[in-house]
Motif scaffolding. Structure first.
Motif, short mmCIF file in Angstrom:
data_model
loop_
_atom_site.label_atom_id
_atom_site.label_comp_id
_atom_site.label_asym_id
_atom_site.label_seq_id
_atom_site.Cartn_x
_atom_site.Cartn_y
_atom_site.Cartn_z
N UNK A 38 78.35 64.35 84.97
CA UNK A 38 79.22 64.81 86.06
C UNK A 38 80.68 64.93 85.60
N UNK A 39 81.14 63.97 84.80
CA UNK A 39 82.54 64.02 84.34
C UNK A 39 82.71 64.87 83.09
N UNK A 40 81.61 65.37 82.56
CA UNK A 40 81.70 66.34 81.47
C UNK A 40 81.59 65.78 80.06
N UNK A 41 81.06 64.59 79.90
CA UNK A 41 80.87 64.07 78.54
C UNK A 41 79.78 64.89 77.83
N UNK A 42 80.03 65.30 76.61
CA UNK A 42 79.05 66.14 75.90
C UNK A 42 77.94 65.31 75.24
N UNK A 43 77.21 64.55 76.03
CA UNK A 43 76.16 63.70 75.49
C UNK A 43 74.80 64.32 75.79
N UNK A 44 74.10 64.75 74.77
CA UNK A 44 72.80 65.37 74.94
C UNK A 44 71.79 64.37 75.50
N UNK A 45 71.90 63.12 75.10
CA UNK A 45 70.95 62.11 75.58
C UNK A 45 71.04 61.91 77.08
N UNK A 46 72.22 62.02 77.65
CA UNK A 46 72.35 61.90 79.11
C UNK A 46 71.57 63.00 79.81
N UNK A 47 71.72 64.22 79.32
CA UNK A 47 70.98 65.35 79.91
C UNK A 47 69.47 65.14 79.75
N UNK A 48 69.07 64.64 78.60
CA UNK A 48 67.64 64.44 78.34
C UNK A 48 67.07 63.35 79.24
N UNK A 49 67.81 62.27 79.44
CA UNK A 49 67.32 61.19 80.30
C UNK A 49 67.22 61.67 81.74
N UNK A 50 68.20 62.40 82.20
CA UNK A 50 68.15 62.96 83.55
C UNK A 50 66.97 63.90 83.69
N UNK A 51 66.71 64.69 82.65
CA UNK A 51 65.60 65.64 82.66
C UNK A 51 64.23 64.98 82.73
N UNK A 52 64.14 63.70 82.40
CA UNK A 52 62.87 62.99 82.54
C UNK A 52 62.46 62.83 84.00
#
Length: 95
Positions: A38-52
């Protein structure tokens, strides 16, 4: 009148406690990842965890609500499975 207090054996895990620990810790991790996206950190793992847990866009409110609920339920089920396997292993090894 004597009150009997039942406690789990030191070598067994409580299903309720394991389920609630799994549910709340997975929900907290999901929420932290969501905040990172939400705050825009470019962390791919965050997107992947949310995608689970949801197919909604990662930083949206709907992903927080749907994914948070899914993470909570999945964490609770995982906690129960871990407690069950731990208790089975204790019986198997005679503890």
């Amino acid at each position: 009148m004597t009150e009997v207090i039942r406690t789990a054996s030191p070598s067994t895990l409580s299903y309720k406690r394991s389920a609630s620990t799994g549910a709340f810790s997975t929900l907290l991790l999901f929420a932290l990842c969501w905040v990172g996206v939400f705050i825009g950190l470019p962390l791919v793992l965050s997107h992947a965890f949310i995608g689970l847990f949801t197919l909604e866009p990662a930083g949206s409110l709907s992903s927080l609500l749907i994914g948070g609920l899914s993470a909570f339920v999945a964490g609770g089920l995982t906690g129960v499975i871990i407690a069950h396997c731990y208790n089975l292993a204790g019986r198997f090894f005679g503890e």
